[in-house]
Design a protein around this motif. Sequence first.
Motif, PDB file in Angstrom:
ATOM      1  N   SER A  78     -33.224  74.112  46.916  1.00  0.00           N
ATOM      2  CA  SER A  78     -33.789  74.150  45.568  1.00  0.00           C
ATOM      3  C   SER A  78     -33.479  72.839  44.856  1.00  0.00           C
ATOM      4  CB  SER A  78     -33.208  75.318  44.769  1.00  0.00           C
ATOM      5  OG  SER A  78     -31.847  75.083  44.452  1.00  0.00           O
ATOM      6  N   ASP A  79     -34.347  72.492  43.901  1.00  0.00           N
ATOM      7  CA  ASP A  79     -34.112  71.269  43.130  1.00  0.00           C
ATOM      8  C   ASP A  79     -32.814  71.351  42.352  1.00  0.00           C
ATOM      9  OD1 ASP A  79     -36.405  70.128  44.080  1.00  0.00           O
ATOM     10  OD2 ASP A  79     -37.626  70.592  42.301  1.00  0.00           O
ATOM     11  N   THR A  80     -32.486  72.527  41.868  1.00  0.00           N
ATOM     12  CA  THR A  80     -31.255  72.681  41.090  1.00  0.00           C
ATOM     13  C   THR A  80     -30.040  72.316  41.924  1.00  0.00           C
ATOM     14  OG1 THR A  80     -32.229  74.443  39.763  1.00  0.00           O
ATOM     15  CG2 THR A  80     -29.822  74.290  39.786  1.00  0.00           C
TER      16      THR A  80
END
Length: 307
Positions: free
Chosen positions: A219-221
């Motif tokens: 995920s980008d997070t």
Amino acid sequence: MGAVMSVLNNFQLAVPPPFDEASPGDCYLVSSDGLRFKASRHSLVHTSRYFEELFRRLPPTTSHTDLPTFYFDEPARILHALLIVLYPVRTEEFIDVQQLLELIERQEKYAIPETSMTCAISLIVGRNYNGPAPVDDVVDVYAIGWSGGWRRQVQHFSRFMHRANLADQSMVDRLIRISGSSKSYIALTELRHQRETALDGIIEALEPRKHFCPSHSSSDTMFFAFISMIKTAARNALLAPHPACDDAFEFLGLQGTDENRTVTWCSACYSKADKLKLTNQLRAAIERYPQTISIIPETDAWAQWWR
């Protein structure tokens, strides 16, 4: 030199030559803390209008056993520095940066010639430029260098100021006051901005998209959280004035979870990476990384020599 500097810092010790009792001279200059400097009036009247006026009413010769005495409201370390700058005997190496700054403030009071002051400033700047690192307070020598237009030297000093707290208003005020220009501060803030922007190039050299494990790149997070940690590690590693990289992971503190580390890492990330390749890429990125100011003083200290 160490023995003389000890004299300057401990006023109870004997006055060093060429101003001690055994040195030639026809008057005494006494500091506010009681040290007596023997000096030649002839040497001083030809270098400063202040001393020309001070000695004007005295006869040209005086008894060797009863020399005239003049009292100053300056401590011994400042009176000594003043005499060093004005005297024909070249011993400016015994002036420290704080003495120089105080002399600059008193230049008009004692009518110190510009050539004499420039000589003292150039020696302080040169002493800090020619060594492996500045020996005096780097903020002061950077500011002094800027005030005199020592462009190459100021750029050199700026690489030693990455740890300076530019949010410290008292430091900023001192920097601008000594340098005589707000651009000396602007140059440093611009360098900080350039360095922060260039961190992206440092991260790209490590190819994180290629080498993060699935759990840390799913995920980008998660991905950008780890990128942020790597940036912090890089930012700290690059505070050194001459950063050197022999191992990419050691340089940034990226170690396995069972070793000391700056960034919490997992054994799967970078497990198949070519460490030598990444190290070479990181080394090249560090060579491109901004280390010195790009804004330089408007005046050029060397211009006067080319006229």
